[in-house]
Design a protein around this motif. Sequence first.
Motif, short mmCIF file in Angstrom:
data_model
loop_
_atom_site.label_atom_id
_atom_site.label_comp_id
_atom_site.label_asym_id
_atom_site.label_seq_id
_atom_site.Cartn_x
_atom_site.Cartn_y
_atom_site.Cartn_z
N LEU A 102 167.36 73.62 40.61
CA LEU A 102 167.51 73.67 42.06
C LEU A 102 166.54 74.65 42.70
O LEU A 102 166.00 74.40 43.78
CB LEU A 102 168.95 74.02 42.43
CG LEU A 102 169.98 72.95 42.11
CD1 LEU A 102 171.40 73.49 42.31
CD2 LEU A 102 169.76 71.69 42.93
N THR A 103 166.29 75.76 42.03
CA THR A 103 165.35 76.75 42.54
C THR A 103 163.94 76.17 42.59
O THR A 103 163.22 76.33 43.58
CB THR A 103 165.38 78.03 41.69
OG1 THR A 103 166.70 78.57 41.75
CG2 THR A 103 164.38 79.05 42.19
N VAL A 104 163.55 75.47 41.53
CA VAL A 104 162.22 74.85 41.50
C VAL A 104 162.13 73.80 42.60
O VAL A 104 161.12 73.72 43.32
CB VAL A 104 161.92 74.24 40.11
CG1 VAL A 104 160.69 73.35 40.14
CG2 VAL A 104 161.76 75.35 39.09
N GLU A 105 163.16 72.99 42.76
CA GLU A 105 163.15 71.98 43.83
C GLU A 105 163.04 72.64 45.20
O GLU A 105 162.32 72.15 46.07
CB GLU A 105 164.41 71.11 43.75
CG GLU A 105 164.40 70.15 42.59
CD GLU A 105 165.71 69.39 42.44
OE1 GLU A 105 166.64 69.59 43.25
OE2 GLU A 105 165.80 68.57 41.50
N GLU A 106 163.76 73.74 45.39
CA GLU A 106 163.70 74.46 46.67
C GLU A 106 162.28 74.98 46.93
O GLU A 106 161.76 74.86 48.04
CB GLU A 106 164.70 75.62 46.65
CG GLU A 106 164.76 76.41 47.94
CD GLU A 106 165.80 77.52 47.82
OE1 GLU A 106 165.38 78.70 47.87
OE2 GLU A 106 166.98 77.21 47.69
N ILE A 107 161.66 75.54 45.92
CA ILE A 107 160.29 76.04 46.06
C ILE A 107 159.33 74.91 46.37
O ILE A 107 158.48 75.02 47.26
CB ILE A 107 159.87 76.80 44.79
CG1 ILE A 107 160.67 78.09 44.66
CG2 ILE A 107 158.36 77.07 44.78
CD1 ILE A 107 160.54 78.76 43.30
N GLN A 108 159.48 73.81 45.67
CA GLN A 108 158.60 72.66 45.91
C GLN A 108 158.81 72.11 47.32
O GLN A 108 157.85 71.73 47.99
CB GLN A 108 158.84 71.58 44.86
CG GLN A 108 158.33 71.97 43.51
CD GLN A 108 158.73 70.99 42.43
OE1 GLN A 108 159.77 70.34 42.50
NE2 GLN A 108 157.90 70.90 41.41
#
Length: 120
Positions: A102-108
């Motif tokens: 979820l953190t990676v998706e948020e950053i992307q």
Amino acid sequence: MTSHGEDELLETAVVVLSHPWRRFFAQYATRYRSGTFLVDEFATALTDRVVGPLDLTDVQTKLRHVHLPKLADTGLLEYDVVAERISPNYELLDGALDSIRLTVEEIQHERADTDWTGID
């Protein structure tokens, strides 16, 4: 933004993902979900995947003294030193891995939606 609990899960995920042997633990535990497994069983599987000059005894030693205690400190597993048994905390492991995803998706998502021509 993430909550305090989500931040803790993210920190736990970082501990797991920061070393290839601990990443393999996440893969192994997630794939087999057998409840518990023996240190020697895990060490053998890890040795089969490790590239380099390490033998099974070296892997077992490093697992026992470095990686399993570190994972146990995060709560991702219980390590019974006497029985040489690893009991993954599957709920926490799943939560930690979801947190990193979820953190990676948020950053992307932020990167795609924001003009990053300059950072103040």
